[in-house]
Design a protein around this motif. Sequence first.
Motif, short mmCIF file in Angstrom:
data_model
loop_
_atom_site.label_atom_id
_atom_site.label_comp_id
_atom_site.label_asym_id
_atom_site.label_seq_id
_atom_site.Cartn_x
_atom_site.Cartn_y
_atom_site.Cartn_z
N ASN A 74 21.82 -42.28 62.11
CA ASN A 74 23.24 -42.05 61.84
C ASN A 74 23.60 -40.70 62.44
OD1 ASN A 74 25.76 -41.58 60.82
ND2 ASN A 74 25.30 -42.50 58.83
N THR A 75 23.99 -40.70 63.71
CA THR A 75 24.15 -39.45 64.45
C THR A 75 25.25 -38.57 63.85
OG1 THR A 75 25.57 -40.62 66.00
CG2 THR A 75 23.30 -40.34 66.65
N ASN A 76 26.35 -39.20 63.41
CA ASN A 76 27.43 -38.41 62.82
C ASN A 76 26.94 -37.64 61.60
OD1 ASN A 76 29.16 -39.25 64.75
ND2 ASN A 76 30.35 -40.62 63.44
N ALA B 268 30.04 -22.78 47.75
CA ALA B 268 30.83 -24.01 47.87
C ALA B 268 31.79 -23.91 49.03
CB ALA B 268 31.59 -24.25 46.57
N LEU B 269 32.41 -22.73 49.19
CA LEU B 269 33.36 -22.53 50.28
C LEU B 269 32.67 -22.71 51.64
CD1 LEU B 269 36.23 -21.77 51.07
CD2 LEU B 269 35.54 -19.37 51.03
N SER B 270 31.44 -22.15 51.78
CA SER B 270 30.70 -22.29 53.04
C SER B 270 30.43 -23.76 53.34
CB SER B 270 29.36 -21.56 52.97
OG SER B 270 29.51 -20.29 52.45
N VAL B 271 29.99 -24.48 52.33
CA VAL B 271 29.70 -25.90 52.54
C VAL B 271 30.97 -26.62 53.01
CG1 VAL B 271 29.09 -28.06 51.38
CG2 VAL B 271 27.74 -26.00 50.97
N LEU B 272 32.11 -26.27 52.40
CA LEU B 272 33.36 -26.92 52.79
C LEU B 272 33.71 -26.63 54.24
CD1 LEU B 272 35.72 -26.54 49.69
CD2 LEU B 272 34.74 -28.63 50.67
N ILE B 273 33.54 -25.36 54.65
CA ILE B 273 33.83 -25.01 56.05
C ILE B 273 32.93 -25.79 56.99
CG2 ILE B 273 33.77 -23.15 57.76
CD1 ILE B 273 34.59 -21.21 55.55
N GLY B 274 31.63 -25.88 56.63
CA GLY B 274 30.69 -26.64 57.45
C GLY B 274 31.08 -28.10 57.54
N LEU B 275 31.46 -28.67 56.39
CA LEU B 275 31.89 -30.07 56.37
C LEU B 275 33.10 -30.27 57.28
CD1 LEU B 275 31.68 -31.22 52.64
CD2 LEU B 275 30.53 -32.26 54.60
N LEU B 276 34.05 -29.31 57.21
CA LEU B 276 35.25 -29.41 58.02
C LEU B 276 34.89 -29.42 59.51
CD1 LEU B 276 38.37 -29.34 58.22
CD2 LEU B 276 38.19 -26.85 58.35
N HIS B 277 34.03 -28.49 59.92
CA HIS B 277 33.62 -28.45 61.33
C HIS B 277 32.95 -29.76 61.74
CE1 HIS B 277 33.49 -23.76 61.70
NE2 HIS B 277 34.63 -24.22 61.25
N GLY B 278 32.01 -30.21 60.90
CA GLY B 278 31.29 -31.45 61.22
C GLY B 278 32.24 -32.64 61.30
N TRP B 279 33.19 -32.67 60.38
CA TRP B 279 34.14 -33.78 60.35
C TRP B 279 35.01 -33.78 61.61
CZ3 TRP B 279 39.60 -34.00 59.86
CH2 TRP B 279 40.10 -35.27 59.56
N LEU B 280 35.50 -32.60 61.98
CA LEU B 280 36.35 -32.51 63.19
C LEU B 280 35.56 -32.94 64.43
CD1 LEU B 280 38.16 -29.14 62.47
CD2 LEU B 280 39.24 -31.37 62.63
N ILE B 281 34.28 -32.56 64.47
CA ILE B 281 33.47 -32.83 65.67
C ILE B 281 33.07 -34.31 65.74
CG2 ILE B 281 31.21 -32.38 66.73
CD1 ILE B 281 31.67 -29.43 65.62
N THR B 282 32.69 -34.90 64.58
CA THR B 282 32.20 -36.28 64.64
C THR B 282 33.31 -37.30 64.50
OG1 THR B 282 31.73 -36.21 62.29
CG2 THR B 282 29.92 -35.70 63.75
N ARG B 283 34.23 -37.11 63.54
CA ARG B 283 35.25 -38.14 63.30
C ARG B 283 36.40 -38.03 64.30
NH1 ARG B 283 32.53 -41.79 60.46
NH2 ARG B 283 31.13 -40.61 59.15
N LEU B 284 36.87 -36.81 64.53
CA LEU B 284 37.98 -36.67 65.48
C LEU B 284 37.49 -36.47 66.91
CD1 LEU B 284 40.64 -34.59 63.53
CD2 LEU B 284 40.13 -37.01 63.46
N ARG B 285 36.19 -36.42 67.09
CA ARG B 285 35.56 -36.31 68.40
C ARG B 285 36.05 -35.10 69.19
NH1 ARG B 285 32.32 -39.96 68.64
NH2 ARG B 285 32.53 -41.92 67.53
N ALA C 261 22.77 -29.83 70.44
CA ALA C 261 23.63 -29.70 71.61
C ALA C 261 25.04 -29.25 71.21
CB ALA C 261 23.70 -30.98 72.44
N GLY C 262 25.15 -28.64 70.04
CA GLY C 262 26.43 -28.10 69.61
C GLY C 262 26.44 -26.59 69.75
N ILE C 263 27.47 -25.95 69.21
CA ILE C 263 27.55 -24.49 69.21
C ILE C 263 28.41 -24.09 68.02
CG2 ILE C 263 29.64 -24.30 70.64
CD1 ILE C 263 26.85 -22.19 71.73
N GLU C 264 28.13 -22.95 67.43
CA GLU C 264 28.94 -22.47 66.31
C GLU C 264 29.42 -21.07 66.65
OE1 GLU C 264 31.20 -22.08 63.92
OE2 GLU C 264 30.18 -23.79 62.99
N LEU C 265 30.71 -20.94 66.98
CA LEU C 265 31.25 -19.66 67.43
C LEU C 265 31.92 -18.88 66.30
CD1 LEU C 265 32.83 -20.75 70.82
CD2 LEU C 265 30.72 -19.49 70.46
N SER C 266 32.06 -19.48 65.12
CA SER C 266 32.84 -18.81 64.09
C SER C 266 31.99 -18.00 63.12
CB SER C 266 33.68 -19.84 63.33
OG SER C 266 32.84 -20.72 62.63
#
Lengths: 330, 501
Positions: free
Chosen positions: A202-204, A93-110, A56-61
Amino acid sequence: MQKKDIGLATLVVTVGAIVAMVNPRFLSPVNLANTANLIGLFGLFSIAEAFVIVTAGIELSIGSVIALIGVIFVDLIASHGVPWPIALLIIMALSVLIGLLHGWLITRLRLQPFVVTLCGLLIYRGVARFYTRDGTAGFTFGSDFPILEFLVSGRTAGVPHSVIAFGLVAVVAWFLLHRTVFGRHLFAVGKNAEAARYSGINTNRVIIQAYVLCIFLTGISAVFFAMYTRSVQPSSHGNFYELYGIAAAVLGGFSLRGGEGSVVGVVLGVILLQILQNLVNLLGIPSSLNFAVMGSVILAGVIADTQFSRYREARRQQLAMSAIRDSKED
Amino acid sequence: MPDVRDRQISLELSGITKVFPGAVALNRVSLTIRGGEVVGLIGENGAGKSTLMKVLGGAIEPDQGSLVIDGETVTALTPARATRLGIAFVHQELNPFSNLDVTANVLLGREMRSGMLGLLDRSSMEKKVAPILELLGTRFGPRDPVSALSLADLQLLEIARALSINVRLLILDEPTSSLTISETSRLLEVVRKLRADGVAVLFITHRLTEIVDVADRVVALRDGCNAGELSRGEITRDRMVRMMIGRDVSQFYETSDHAAGRPVLELKGLRTRAYPHQAVDLCLRAGEILCLAGLVGAGRTELARAIFGIDPVEGGRIEIDGKPLAGNSVPHAIAAGICLVPEDRKTEGLFLDFAILENIAMPSHAALSRKGFVDLGAETRLADAAKRKLRIKASSLGRAVAELSGGNQQKVVLAKWLAMKPKLIILDEPTRGIDVGAKAEVYHLMQQLAAEGVALLMISSDMEEVIGISDRVAVMCRGRIAGVLGRGDLTEENILRLAVE
């Protein structure tokens, strides 16, 4: 799901047959190989997009990531003399970092996925242009990386390696989404995140994994695109590709509300979109109408799908009714 | 059309049949009701009550049958047409607009306008809403924001909305399931007053005492068919139950005689987010059914959520078998053998669109998997065993849970946890909105689990159930345990005294 896939496959074959009848050049080995190559290239990030959409997400970048990773990859090799395997590891490695950043912003910062990845779309595009001072990142004339070029843009028995990569990724993605616990959890989180949490998922973590997987695959596809074009023009490279990926996923039965879709569907969606591109060229339709044709077919496909399911519902209703009527007569 | 509105309604449904894919919801059902009459509609979950109501409200078109209102046959009834005919419908599910205030919610779609620009006429709207709220005796006023209202208040808001249309037939679908005793008696008072004014009231409830209190006539449905009717003099609890389930319920609550074993759950000074300054101490033993009683908002659900790891713990310790939990999260709780049957099964307990199999297997996926791959065979065996053990009524495990009745849905929620072999099961309102037959099955299952040595922590607002099934009752009041009652002291009075203290 199965029925949907069969319907889409029929559509792909029908459209293909019509194009072949109108213009036999469609089936020429050159055209087939080119079309297949494009299917492979576009398919990689379409599958990536599907993994995010199912939650139920979207990736526009995606388009901007392809541009950014593309310029960095080419620049590392061409200007800094970094050996290509190292460059490959760096961009992975850079791709994984970008993905982690997106996931972190979406789950932790909601934050909402749409907002996060829309900002990503703007930021990565800007950074890519700044990185090359708005110039084109390309390989210097005469430079040549035989192994890399063979792996990424070569052919084996006439089959472009992008197609082989797409096929491998599709098979792995199918197992991952439809046969593993991780896949079940992706569907569960997309359908009802609250119930998923109450079931001990663990949904996050599942959501972060989906974005990491998505951007990682996008990074891989960025390498294929960079080697396909051989030079990366950061202001236009990969423009609108995210929408292309979303279109393929929706055509393949993924719901933007999450929790629905199949890998077979998105593969067929990618194939159909490429045949349509090809159709525009081969049938002499003005190429300016390219997007219009694509949009119309997607719209028609989605309408047909909803109408078919209504029809199926009505038929089931009728069958059930006649079953009661029979029992009355007994 | 003032003439239509002033006349008393006479409504006759006959031969109503409605088929859903995979299930016959209604099979040639008949029902009549006239102004000035309160008709109780009873039946187990899945008996077709809600579907019949939706037919009357115009939300569902029947496949067969006729609907005659005031002597005229009505075809193609829509919700708008039903409203014009004076039929008002109070849904079981509450759908308020939490971004609007009370007045705007009550008059939604029927807002009053004034002036050239047709702007909202707030003062007239409030003048219209205020007397209705007064009649219902609500604690809230016309200007209060809906987001601040409790579940019980929302129920009354929904009823106020129905009353605001000059109602001739009021349909109440389980209106008291979230109301307290005093709010319920207030509502029954309103029903009597409406009857005196010539309104017809169709009353659906699982609380049979309310029917005994207020109904002039009772119509029972069973498996989508008419199962009998009782007139005022014949209405007794036993006869209603017999009509609903087609047999006698000789012993509804089983008393348990198993001795409580070792302590399974110990709470030591646990503080939850809802009441961060109240420390809760509690011990629950193997084979014991402990009920948390108390008023809505006493912090019972919050305590359960904290134990299960949904909400963070503010302080104190949770111990299972003498060992503190490894962490405060749902996976940690499940690993320690805790599971939770949540209050709201539709949003928290189930994936409605997913198959029964998928729902039952959801928490067990990882345990049953082989190197991360789903083992479909093992999952099917698991779900099949659960389906048989809990007697889940469904044609196949591939059916979507949304197609099941409430009682069967609750059984699916139970089934998904039983597969985990839990040490402690927390049940939050496990029988809310499910029928008598399914209730008895849930009680039986709870006793069976207790006999097997599982510790059960039940949250319930149904006094009859609390007294009938618990070994001990811990009464909560504003976040703390106000007192613990053993079987000998279990009376409604004792519980209430502690709950409101």
